[in-house]
Design a protein around this motif. Structure first.
Motif, PDB file in Angstrom:
ATOM      1  N   GLY A 192       0.806  -1.214   0.000  1.00 19.11           N
ATOM      2  CA  GLY A 192       0.000   0.000   0.000  1.00 19.11           C
ATOM      3  C   GLY A 192       0.837   1.260   0.000  1.00 19.11           C
ATOM      4  O   GLY A 192       0.465   2.265  -0.579  1.00 19.11           O
ATOM      5  N   LYS A 193       1.977   1.234   0.625  1.00 21.31           N
ATOM      6  CA  LYS A 193       2.814   2.425   0.718  1.00 21.31           C
ATOM      7  C   LYS A 193       3.787   2.575  -0.439  1.00 21.31           C
ATOM      8  O   LYS A 193       4.271   3.656  -0.701  1.00 21.31           O
ATOM      9  N   THR A 194       4.099   1.505  -1.141  1.00 21.64           N
ATOM     10  CA  THR A 194       5.189   1.567  -2.093  1.00 21.64           C
ATOM     11  C   THR A 194       4.772   1.536  -3.550  1.00 21.64           C
ATOM     12  O   THR A 194       5.463   2.073  -4.384  1.00 21.64           O
ATOM     13  N   PHE A 195       3.692   0.891  -3.901  1.00 25.01           N
ATOM     14  CA  PHE A 195       3.287   0.784  -5.287  1.00 25.01           C
ATOM     15  C   PHE A 195       2.154   1.746  -5.592  1.00 25.01           C
ATOM     16  O   PHE A 195       1.249   1.932  -4.799  1.00 25.01           O
ATOM     17  N   ALA A 196       2.211   2.342  -6.762  1.00 26.90           N
ATOM     18  CA  ALA A 196       1.068   3.085  -7.236  1.00 26.90           C
ATOM     19  C   ALA A 196      -0.062   2.090  -7.490  1.00 26.90           C
ATOM     20  O   ALA A 196      -1.200   2.347  -7.192  1.00 26.90           O
ATOM     21  N   GLU A 197       0.296   0.962  -8.047  1.00 26.89           N
ATOM     22  CA  GLU A 197      -0.645  -0.124  -8.271  1.00 26.89           C
ATOM     23  C   GLU A 197       0.079  -1.440  -8.047  1.00 26.89           C
ATOM     24  O   GLU A 197       1.270  -1.542  -8.310  1.00 26.89           O
ATOM     25  N   MET A 198      -0.653  -2.425  -7.593  1.00 27.87           N
ATOM     26  CA  MET A 198      -0.090  -3.767  -7.466  1.00 27.87           C
ATOM     27  C   MET A 198       0.141  -4.294  -8.880  1.00 27.87           C
ATOM     28  O   MET A 198      -0.712  -4.145  -9.743  1.00 27.87           O
ATOM     29  N   PRO A 199       1.322  -4.879  -9.162  1.00 26.08           N
ATOM     30  CA  PRO A 199       1.554  -5.393 -10.511  1.00 26.08           C
ATOM     31  C   PRO A 199       0.590  -6.531 -10.850  1.00 26.08           C
ATOM     32  O   PRO A 199       0.195  -7.292  -9.980  1.00 26.08           O
ATOM     33  N   LYS A 213      10.293  -5.518  -1.762  1.00 27.79           N
ATOM     34  CA  LYS A 213      11.520  -4.829  -2.194  1.00 27.79           C
ATOM     35  C   LYS A 213      11.340  -4.058  -3.492  1.00 27.79           C
ATOM     36  O   LYS A 213      12.231  -3.334  -3.915  1.00 27.79           O
ATOM     37  N   GLN A 214      10.197  -4.219  -4.138  1.00 27.52           N
ATOM     38  CA  GLN A 214       9.883  -3.552  -5.404  1.00 27.52           C
ATOM     39  C   GLN A 214      10.912  -3.881  -6.478  1.00 27.52           C
ATOM     40  O   GLN A 214      11.471  -2.998  -7.124  1.00 27.52           O
ATOM     41  N   LYS A 215      11.130  -5.174  -6.691  1.00 28.40           N
ATOM     42  CA  LYS A 215      12.113  -5.621  -7.665  1.00 28.40           C
ATOM     43  C   LYS A 215      11.564  -6.798  -8.457  1.00 28.40           C
ATOM     44  O   LYS A 215      10.710  -7.539  -7.974  1.00 28.40           O
ATOM     45  N   CYS A 216      12.094  -6.952  -9.659  1.00 25.34           N
ATOM     46  CA  CYS A 216      11.720  -8.077 -10.506  1.00 25.34           C
ATOM     47  C   CYS A 216      12.978  -8.619 -11.171  1.00 25.34           C
ATOM     48  O   CYS A 216      13.757  -7.859 -11.741  1.00 25.34           O
ATOM     49  N   TRP A 217      13.158  -9.925 -11.091  1.00 23.40           N
ATOM     50  CA  TRP A 217      14.240 -10.628 -11.771  1.00 23.40           C
ATOM     51  C   TRP A 217      13.570 -11.488 -12.837  1.00 23.40           C
ATOM     52  O   TRP A 217      12.682 -12.275 -12.521  1.00 23.40           O
ATOM     53  N   ALA A 218      13.982 -11.354 -14.083  1.00 25.48           N
ATOM     54  CA  ALA A 218      13.393 -12.141 -15.159  1.00 25.48           C
ATOM     55  C   ALA A 218      14.510 -12.828 -15.944  1.00 25.48           C
ATOM     56  O   ALA A 218      15.593 -12.274 -16.107  1.00 25.48           O
ATOM     57  N   GLU A 219      14.207 -14.022 -16.434  1.00 21.77           N
ATOM     58  CA  GLU A 219      15.233 -14.791 -17.132  1.00 21.77           C
ATOM     59  C   GLU A 219      14.606 -15.636 -18.230  1.00 21.77           C
ATOM     60  O   GLU A 219      13.512 -16.162 -18.065  1.00 21.77           O
ATOM     61  N   LEU A 254      14.756  -5.343 -12.688  1.00 22.09           N
ATOM     62  CA  LEU A 254      14.058  -4.070 -12.602  1.00 22.09           C
ATOM     63  C   LEU A 254      13.903  -3.678 -11.146  1.00 22.09           C
ATOM     64  O   LEU A 254      13.577  -4.509 -10.302  1.00 22.09           O
ATOM     65  N   GLN A 255      14.128  -2.388 -10.874  1.00 18.01           N
ATOM     66  CA  GLN A 255      13.980  -1.854  -9.521  1.00 18.01           C
ATOM     67  C   GLN A 255      13.062  -0.638  -9.586  1.00 18.01           C
ATOM     68  O   GLN A 255      13.390   0.343 -10.233  1.00 18.01           O
ATOM     69  N   TRP A 256      11.927  -0.722  -8.908  1.00 18.26           N
ATOM     70  CA  TRP A 256      10.973   0.372  -8.942  1.00 18.26           C
ATOM     71  C   TRP A 256      11.502   1.604  -8.214  1.00 18.26           C
ATOM     72  O   TRP A 256      11.257   2.719  -8.638  1.00 18.26           O
ATOM     73  N   GLN A 257      12.210   1.429  -7.116  1.00 20.05           N
ATOM     74  CA  GLN A 257      12.679   2.591  -6.349  1.00 20.05           C
ATOM     75  C   GLN A 257      13.697   3.421  -7.116  1.00 20.05           C
ATOM     76  O   GLN A 257      13.665   4.639  -7.075  1.00 20.05           O
ATOM     77  N   THR A 258      14.628   2.776  -7.808  1.00 21.82           N
ATOM     78  CA  THR A 258      15.634   3.520  -8.583  1.00 21.82           C
ATOM     79  C   THR A 258      15.157   3.789 -10.001  1.00 21.82           C
ATOM     80  O   THR A 258      15.831   4.481 -10.757  1.00 21.82           O
ATOM     81  N   LYS A 259      14.017   3.220 -10.360  1.00 22.69           N
ATOM     82  CA  LYS A 259      13.432   3.385 -11.686  1.00 22.69           C
ATOM     83  C   LYS A 259      14.401   2.984 -12.796  1.00 22.69           C
ATOM     84  O   LYS A 259      14.585   3.687 -13.782  1.00 22.69           O
TER      85      LYS A 259
END
Length: 192
Positions: A19-26, A72-78, A97-102
């Motif tokens: 609720g505090k970190t995402f504009a929307e849940m992915p 952590k607002q991160k995504c690892w894809a492979e 991908l890191q949402w905080q550092t964009k």
């Protein structure tokens, strides 16, 4: 009883953090999906599809496998990774991908295509989606049609470079370097 309390506390922390970190849940989907409560991550396999909307940056990530941390607002894809936003597409072997550092760091057979007449292939790249700037590193090949724009003092000198800096919004090539000391891009382990 103690396990149930820990489980409930972990779920509460995850929901509060979302609720505090995402504009929307992915939006998350895959052939095989499960949520690791103790790590706070979604583990996705087969036909992975993640749509993230982070304060105006809406991107779709597809891959063979991915781990998404909502805390952590991160995504690892492979594996056959594609990152699509508006009229640009990245494809590569691995992405972080890191949402905080964009930022999105991509490695392995990076292919970038803009519908605005530019195609760039490289070993690695870093995309800063707040600034809309991409830095391509390694063996970089550039295909730019005549409509492509260049920053003052930047001229096309062949097709191969070690660094190319590109503004995706302005469709402008900002830098072309034949020799460049590229930063090492290491995608961290998802357990860190």
């Amino acid at each position: 009883m103690k396990v149930i309390k820990i489980f409930c506390l972990a779920l509460l922390m995850i929901f509060i953090a979302q609720g505090k970190t995402f504009a929307e849940m992915p939006e998350i989907s895959a052939g095989e999906t499960y949520f690791d409560v103790f790590k706070g991550v979604y583990v996705l396999k087969d036909n992975v599809h993640v749509v993230a909307n982070n304060h105006g940056f809406k991107a779709t990530i597809t891959a063979n496998e991915a781990i998404v941390s909502v805390v952590k607002q991160k995504c690892w894809a492979e594996g056959d990774v594609k990152l699509t936003q508006d009229d640009i597409t990245f494809s590569c072997e691995r992405a972080y991908l890191q949402w905080q550092t964009k930022t999105a760091e991509v490695t392995g057979n990076v292919n970038f295509v803009s519908k605005k007449n530019v195609e760039i292939n490289s070993d690695t790249a870093i995309f800063n989606w707040q600034e809309k700037i991409v830095d391509f590193y390694g063996k970089v090949t550039l295909k730019a049609e005549k409509k492509a724009k260049f920053a003052d003092g930047v001229e096309l000198d062949g097709k191969e470079y070690q660094h190319v800096k590109y503004n995706v919004v302005e469709n402008r090539i900002l830098e072309l370097d034949k020799t460049f000391d590229a930063p090492e891009i290491v995608i961290p382990d998802s357990t860190e």
